[in-house]
Scaffold this motif. Sequence first.
Motif, short mmCIF file in Angstrom:
data_model
loop_
_atom_site.label_atom_id
_atom_site.label_comp_id
_atom_site.label_asym_id
_atom_site.label_seq_id
_atom_site.Cartn_x
_atom_site.Cartn_y
_atom_site.Cartn_z
N SER A 121 155.64 39.45 30.69
CA SER A 121 154.42 39.95 30.02
C SER A 121 154.27 39.35 28.63
O SER A 121 153.16 38.98 28.22
CB SER A 121 154.45 41.47 29.93
N PHE A 122 155.39 39.25 27.91
CA PHE A 122 155.37 38.62 26.59
C PHE A 122 154.90 37.17 26.71
O PHE A 122 154.03 36.74 25.94
CB PHE A 122 156.77 38.69 25.95
N ILE A 123 155.47 36.42 27.65
CA ILE A 123 155.09 35.02 27.83
C ILE A 123 153.60 34.91 28.15
O ILE A 123 152.88 34.08 27.56
CB ILE A 123 155.94 34.35 28.94
N ASP A 124 153.12 35.74 29.07
CA ASP A 124 151.69 35.70 29.42
C ASP A 124 150.83 35.97 28.20
O ASP A 124 149.83 35.27 27.97
CB ASP A 124 151.39 36.73 30.52
N GLU A 125 151.20 36.96 27.41
CA GLU A 125 150.44 37.30 26.21
C GLU A 125 150.48 36.14 25.19
O GLU A 125 149.47 35.80 24.59
CB GLU A 125 151.00 38.58 25.58
N MET A 126 151.66 35.54 25.03
CA MET A 126 151.79 34.43 24.09
C MET A 126 150.93 33.24 24.53
O MET A 126 150.24 32.62 23.72
CB MET A 126 153.25 34.00 23.96
N LEU A 127 150.95 32.95 25.84
CA LEU A 127 150.15 31.83 26.35
C LEU A 127 148.66 32.09 26.19
O LEU A 127 147.88 31.17 25.93
CB LEU A 127 150.49 31.56 27.81
N ASP A 128 148.25 33.35 26.34
CA ASP A 128 146.84 33.71 26.21
C ASP A 128 146.38 33.84 24.76
O ASP A 128 145.18 33.92 24.50
CB ASP A 128 146.55 35.03 26.93
N ALA A 129 147.32 33.84 23.83
CA ALA A 129 146.98 34.09 22.42
C ALA A 129 146.33 32.91 21.73
O ALA A 129 145.85 33.04 20.60
CB ALA A 129 148.24 34.50 21.65
N GLY A 130 146.32 31.76 22.36
CA GLY A 130 145.69 30.60 21.75
C GLY A 130 146.43 30.02 20.57
O GLY A 130 145.82 29.51 19.63
N ILE A 131 147.76 30.12 20.62
CA ILE A 131 148.55 29.60 19.50
C ILE A 131 149.10 28.20 19.79
O ILE A 131 149.91 27.68 19.04
CB ILE A 131 149.68 30.57 19.08
N GLY A 132 148.65 27.61 20.89
CA GLY A 132 148.93 26.20 21.13
C GLY A 132 150.14 25.87 21.98
O GLY A 132 150.54 24.71 22.03
N VAL A 133 150.70 26.84 22.71
CA VAL A 133 151.87 26.54 23.53
C VAL A 133 151.44 25.67 24.71
O VAL A 133 150.57 26.03 25.49
CB VAL A 133 152.55 27.83 24.03
N HIS A 134 152.05 24.50 24.82
CA HIS A 134 151.75 23.55 25.89
C HIS A 134 152.70 23.76 27.08
O HIS A 134 152.26 23.84 28.22
CB HIS A 134 151.86 22.13 25.36
N ARG A 135 154.00 23.84 26.81
CA ARG A 135 154.98 24.10 27.86
C ARG A 135 156.18 24.80 27.22
O ARG A 135 156.40 24.70 26.02
CB ARG A 135 155.42 22.82 28.56
N TYR A 136 156.93 25.51 28.05
CA TYR A 136 158.08 26.24 27.53
C TYR A 136 159.18 26.25 28.59
O TYR A 136 158.93 26.08 29.78
CB TYR A 136 157.69 27.67 27.14
N PHE A 137 160.41 26.46 28.11
CA PHE A 137 161.57 26.55 28.97
C PHE A 137 162.36 27.79 28.58
O PHE A 137 162.59 28.04 27.40
CB PHE A 137 162.46 25.30 28.83
N THR A 138 162.76 28.57 29.58
CA THR A 138 163.41 29.85 29.39
C THR A 138 164.90 29.75 29.68
O THR A 138 165.30 29.19 30.70
CB THR A 138 162.79 30.89 30.35
N TYR A 139 165.71 30.31 28.77
CA TYR A 139 167.16 30.37 28.95
C TYR A 139 167.60 31.81 28.71
O TYR A 139 167.54 32.31 27.59
CB TYR A 139 167.87 29.42 27.97
N VAL A 140 168.04 32.48 29.79
CA VAL A 140 168.43 33.88 29.72
C VAL A 140 169.89 33.97 29.26
O VAL A 140 170.77 33.29 29.78
CB VAL A 140 168.27 34.55 31.10
N VAL A 141 170.12 34.82 28.28
CA VAL A 141 171.47 35.05 27.79
C VAL A 141 172.20 35.95 28.78
O VAL A 141 171.71 37.02 29.14
CB VAL A 141 171.46 35.71 26.39
N THR A 142 173.35 35.49 29.25
CA THR A 142 174.14 36.29 30.20
C THR A 142 175.26 37.06 29.51
O THR A 142 175.71 38.07 30.03
CB THR A 142 174.74 35.40 31.29
N LYS A 143 175.69 36.58 28.34
CA LYS A 143 176.76 37.27 27.62
C LYS A 143 176.75 36.81 26.17
O LYS A 143 176.66 35.62 25.89
CB LYS A 143 178.11 36.94 28.27
N LEU A 144 176.85 37.76 25.26
CA LEU A 144 177.00 37.44 23.85
C LEU A 144 178.46 37.06 23.61
O LEU A 144 179.36 37.84 23.91
CB LEU A 144 176.62 38.63 22.97
N VAL A 145 178.68 35.88 23.09
CA VAL A 145 180.03 35.42 22.82
C VAL A 145 180.37 35.57 21.34
O VAL A 145 181.46 35.98 20.98
CB VAL A 145 180.21 33.96 23.28
N LYS A 146 179.40 35.25 20.46
CA LYS A 146 179.61 35.37 19.02
C LYS A 146 178.26 35.54 18.35
O LYS A 146 177.30 34.89 18.73
CB LYS A 146 180.30 34.12 18.47
#
Length: 165
Positions: A121-146
């Motif tokens: 939902s955040f991504i959809d809202e950001m893309l619709d906001a007209g702030i110029g996002v052309h493409r994006y890549f998502t990296y999900v954190v699986t564990k906090l190490v430091k």
Amino acid sequence: MIRLDDRDLEILRAVSQDGRITKAGLSDRVGLSPSAAWDRLKKLERAGLISGYGARIALKKITPHVTVFVVLDIGDHTAASFRNFETGIQAFDEVTGCWALGGGLDYLLQVQTRDMDSYQSFIDEMLDAGIGVHRYFTYVVTKLVKSTTAPPFELLLGAGDRPLD
């Protein structure tokens, strides 16, 4: 650049590790009287060397959440487009960090949401906001190490070329 002496550096180290340190605790850490240590701390603050104090909240003890890093490219590489993105991204509380990058992609975002549905939902809202996002890549954190907010102390050694006064 500001030249700092060893005591200034120790004060910066102390408050970066414990922002709630007492006058007495700071005094013990840096080898000055409580009032002298506190006066130096206030001088460092006035000089803008300390940008703020804050707590690191153990979010996973309070609520489920997901942390995602997003690298993105804006479509048009004009100064106005970068300003538009940087102004527009301020409206998204989910973005807890945003860095402009040199190299292949333009920005790195740290995003925290309740779950992946909220993230989408955040991504959809950001893309619709007209702030110029052309493409994006998502990296999900699986564990906090430091995680730390304190800079490596070695960066401060030999800092600057002029006195703090």
